[in-house]
Design an enzyme around this catalytic site. Structure first.
Site, mmCIF file in Angstrom:
data_model
loop_
_atom_site.group_PDB
_atom_site.id
_atom_site.type_symbol
_atom_site.label_atom_id
_atom_site.label_comp_id
_atom_site.label_asym_id
_atom_site.label_seq_id
_atom_site.Cartn_x
_atom_site.Cartn_y
_atom_site.Cartn_z
ATOM 1 N N ASP A 14 0.810 -1.227 0.000
ATOM 2 C CA ASP A 14 0.000 0.000 0.000
ATOM 3 C C ASP A 14 0.842 1.275 0.000
ATOM 4 O OD1 ASP A 14 -2.262 -1.686 0.257
ATOM 5 O OD2 ASP A 14 -1.880 -1.793 2.405
ATOM 6 N N GLY A 16 1.633 2.947 -2.598
ATOM 7 C CA GLY A 16 1.269 3.822 -3.717
ATOM 8 C C GLY A 16 1.984 3.431 -4.997
ATOM 9 N N LYS A 17 2.257 2.121 -5.128
ATOM 10 C CA LYS A 17 2.963 1.632 -6.321
ATOM 11 C C LYS A 17 2.164 1.878 -7.590
ATOM 12 C CE LYS A 17 2.963 -2.437 -4.585
ATOM 13 N NZ LYS A 17 2.578 -2.122 -3.221
ATOM 14 N N LYS A 19 0.218 4.252 -8.551
ATOM 15 C CA LYS A 19 0.391 5.584 -9.133
ATOM 16 C C LYS A 19 1.772 5.709 -9.795
ATOM 17 C CE LYS A 19 1.554 10.177 -8.282
ATOM 18 N NZ LYS A 19 1.562 11.403 -7.547
ATOM 19 N N ALA A 40 -3.770 -7.669 -4.524
ATOM 20 C CA ALA A 40 -3.212 -6.323 -4.668
ATOM 21 C C ALA A 40 -4.346 -5.332 -4.917
ATOM 22 C CB ALA A 40 -2.249 -6.294 -5.844
ATOM 23 N N GLY A 41 -4.077 -4.067 -4.640
ATOM 24 C CA GLY A 41 -5.058 -3.029 -4.956
ATOM 25 C C GLY A 41 -4.296 -1.801 -5.378
ATOM 26 N N HIS A 42 -4.181 -1.589 -6.673
ATOM 27 C CA HIS A 42 -3.404 -0.454 -7.170
ATOM 28 C C HIS A 42 -4.357 0.648 -7.612
ATOM 29 C CE1 HIS A 42 0.241 -3.300 -7.899
ATOM 30 N NE2 HIS A 42 -0.001 -3.041 -6.635
ATOM 31 N N GLN A 225 2.015 -5.939 -3.311
ATOM 32 C CA GLN A 225 2.302 -6.036 -1.866
ATOM 33 C C GLN A 225 3.621 -5.297 -1.561
ATOM 34 O OE1 GLN A 225 1.413 -9.440 -3.358
ATOM 35 N NE2 GLN A 225 -0.591 -8.518 -3.160
ATOM 36 N N THR A 240 2.722 -12.607 2.775
ATOM 37 C CA THR A 240 1.920 -13.180 1.703
ATOM 38 C C THR A 240 2.685 -14.412 1.206
ATOM 39 O OG1 THR A 240 0.652 -12.673 -0.292
ATOM 40 C CG2 THR A 240 2.875 -11.719 -0.162
ATOM 41 N N ALA A 300 -7.492 -0.847 -0.245
ATOM 42 C CA ALA A 300 -8.152 -0.657 -1.537
ATOM 43 C C ALA A 300 -8.954 -1.886 -1.948
ATOM 44 C CB ALA A 300 -7.115 -0.328 -2.607
ATOM 45 N N GLY A 303 -11.033 -2.906 2.143
ATOM 46 C CA GLY A 303 -11.643 -1.811 2.903
ATOM 47 C C GLY A 303 -11.248 -1.822 4.371
ATOM 48 N N THR A 415 3.348 13.809 -4.404
ATOM 49 C CA THR A 415 2.750 14.818 -3.520
ATOM 50 C C THR A 415 1.224 14.883 -3.646
ATOM 51 O OG1 THR A 415 3.163 16.458 -5.236
ATOM 52 C CG2 THR A 415 4.799 16.297 -3.462
ATOM 53 N N GLY A 416 0.632 13.809 -4.157
ATOM 54 C CA GLY A 416 -0.828 13.796 -4.276
ATOM 55 C C GLY A 416 -1.252 12.598 -5.089
HETATM 56 P P1 IMP Z 1 -2.717 -12.792 1.444
HETATM 57 O O1 IMP Z 1 -1.792 -12.196 0.459
HETATM 58 O O2 IMP Z 1 -4.176 -12.545 1.119
HETATM 59 O O3 IMP Z 1 -2.438 -14.236 1.734
HETATM 60 O O4 IMP Z 1 -2.487 -12.024 2.853
HETATM 61 C C1 IMP Z 1 -1.301 -12.195 3.602
HETATM 62 C C2 IMP Z 1 -0.883 -10.883 4.241
HETATM 63 O O5 IMP Z 1 -0.503 -9.957 3.232
HETATM 64 C C3 IMP Z 1 -1.994 -10.179 5.040
HETATM 65 O O6 IMP Z 1 -1.405 -9.525 6.147
HETATM 66 C C4 IMP Z 1 -2.536 -9.153 4.066
HETATM 67 O O7 IMP Z 1 -3.138 -8.056 4.715
HETATM 68 C C5 IMP Z 1 -1.257 -8.753 3.351
HETATM 69 N N1 IMP Z 1 -1.523 -8.250 2.004
HETATM 70 C C6 IMP Z 1 -1.820 -8.957 0.908
HETATM 71 N N2 IMP Z 1 -1.958 -8.146 -0.160
HETATM 72 C C7 IMP Z 1 -1.728 -6.900 0.269
HETATM 73 C C8 IMP Z 1 -1.689 -5.622 -0.382
HETATM 74 O O8 IMP Z 1 -1.875 -5.482 -1.582
HETATM 75 N N3 IMP Z 1 -1.405 -4.574 0.424
HETATM 76 C C9 IMP Z 1 -1.129 -4.710 1.744
HETATM 77 N N4 IMP Z 1 -1.142 -5.871 2.388
HETATM 78 C C10 IMP Z 1 -1.444 -6.965 1.655
#
Ligand code: IMP
Length: 430
Positions: A14, A16-17, A19, A40-42, A225, A240, A300, A303, A415-416
């Protein structure tokens, strides 16, 4: 000169990769994801419009860029279809721009059920996973019983392999976790439904990237991640299930290490973590809440609220070495605007010893007490600033101190949220 650049998160994700990858993607002919899946949530904000990508590389929004999903990624056909439909609905021609390795391991509904069963915590320690089935899918890959994208395109083979895999999954689900089994026919039919959409996008991503190297085209390897969540080098077992460090860019795409020119470590100006595991600089006070609120620190994908804390240079030193970082990209500086004092963890005390390099694994790190240095804050708004000299003096000092503590130069300061809100000190594409 064309370049091959890896962009990774250097903390617990998280950073901010999305962006940064998107900013640089305009310069790359290819963007490739190499590990993880739709955990992931980019988040990308372009002209005020927000797009959250989970599985598809950030390059997808650029015409003229080919996005690849490399062999190291675990793919849920259902999640891929959903993300693709969302992008197509907003006018992105996904099928023209996306290529998927036939060697990617599949995430099945039974992997999601197993992930959820473990996380319910009745029979096992909970890790706070994203619940997307990532861990169980990687387990099956390493155990050599998993299905791969290529298996989708031969109905008979798919049926046989799926049946035997589900026998095993259902045994664990029913006998160990005392849960309902996952239906074989329903799973097979769903997979076959997605197969025809996926097949035209599938191929040998390694060969495509080899041709890109031969043609001297630029490639951006997009990490997911963060390095401290790496299955080998992170805070095990609170990690992960993939290699999130830069070395994963080679194994997860088939492009050998010496083809890679540089590695950019994306790092927040403070630290956050989602899920369980040690976090030495975590703040459970008004400063933690300040960072969470100002930084809008909610996952992302899931939630979930993120845990927040001060910048940790000891953790970053480990990350800088693990990833051979060539440069830092520091994000969310503006979240610190308005603080009188900003603390930076410069090392730890543990068992009467000092450490300046975060230990691997969770156990020792959980006992580490941060040693802080206090730096003066600033009361100006830094969001949207595009020149380093226009930052408040104390913000400049803060950034320079981080770079000095981690012994890595700064390439970019974000910066944003918007693609254009950035100070570029060294252009990674040279
Ligand atoms: P998993 O990847 O769903 O098996 O989760 C294992 C750990 O990695 C947990 O602590 C998740 O919150 C963390 N995690 C997985 N993907 C992300 C991500 O994109 N951002 C931040 N933490 C992540």
């Amino acid at each position: 000169m064309s370049r091959r650049i890896v962009v990774i998160g250097s903390q617990w994700g998280d950073e901010g990769k999305g962006k940064i990858a998107d900013m640089l993607t305009g310069r790359a002919r290819h963007v490739v994801r190499f590990q993880g899946g739709h955990n992931a949530g980019h988040t990308l904000v372009i002209d005020g419009k927000t797009t959250v990508l989970r599985l598809i590389p950030s390059g997808i929004l650029h015409a003229g860029t080919t996005s690849h999903i490399g062999n190291g990624v675990v793919v849920s056909p259902a999640a891929l279809a959903e993300e693709r439909a969302e992008l197509e609905a907003s006018g992105v021609p996904v099928s023209e721009r996306l290529r998927i390795s036939s060697a990617c391991a599949l995430i099945l509904p039974s992997h999601v059920a197993l992930d959820g069963a473990r996380e319910s915590g009745i029979r096992q320690r909970t890790l706070g996973t994203t619940g997307r089935g990532i861990g169980p899918a990687y387990e099956d890959k390493v155990a050599r019983r998993g299905l791969r994208i290529a298996d989708l395109f031969n109905a008979q083979r798919l049926g046989e392999r799926l049946e035997s895999l589900l026998d095993y999954h259902n045994f664990v689900l029913t006998q160990y976790h005392h849960l309902e089994p996952v239906d074989f026919e329903q799973t097979r039919d769903q997979l076959l439904e997605h197969a025809s959409d996926i097949e035209p996008l599938t191929g040998d991503v390694t060969d495509a990237l080899r041709h890109a190297c031969l043609a001297d085209e630029s490639i951006l390897f997009e990490g997911a991640q963060g390095a401290l969540l790496d299955v080998d080098h992170g805070t095990y077992p609170y990690v992960t299930s993939s290699n999130t460090v830069a070395g994963g860019a080679s194994t997860g795409t088939g492009v050998g290490p010496t083809y890679i020119d540089s590695v950019i470590g994306v790092v927040k100006a403070y630290t956050t973590r989602v899920g369980g595991g040690p976090f030495p600089t975590e703040l459970d006070d008004e400063f933690g809440r300040y960072l969470a609120e100002n930084g809008d620190e909610f996952g992302a994908v899931t939630g979930r609220p993120r845990r927040c804390g001060w910048f940790d240079a000891a953790a970053l030193r480990r990350s800088a070495f693990n990833n051979s970082l060539s440069g830092l990209c520091i994000t969310k500086l503006d979240v610190l605007d308005g603080l009188d004092t900003i603390r930076v963890c410069v090392g730890y005390r543990v068992d009467g010893h000092s450490l300046d390099f975060a230990p691997a694994g969770a156990d020792l790190l959980a006992r580490c007490q941060p040693v802080y240095e206090d730096l003066p804050g600033w009361h100006h708004n830094t969001s949207g600033v595009r020149e380093f000299e226009q930052l408040p003096r104390n913000a400049q000092r803060y950034l320079n101190r981080i770079s000095e503590l981690v012994d890595t130069p700064i390439d970019i300061v974000s910066t944003g949220a918007d693609r254009t809100d950035a100070i570029v000190l060294r252009d990674p594409f040279g």
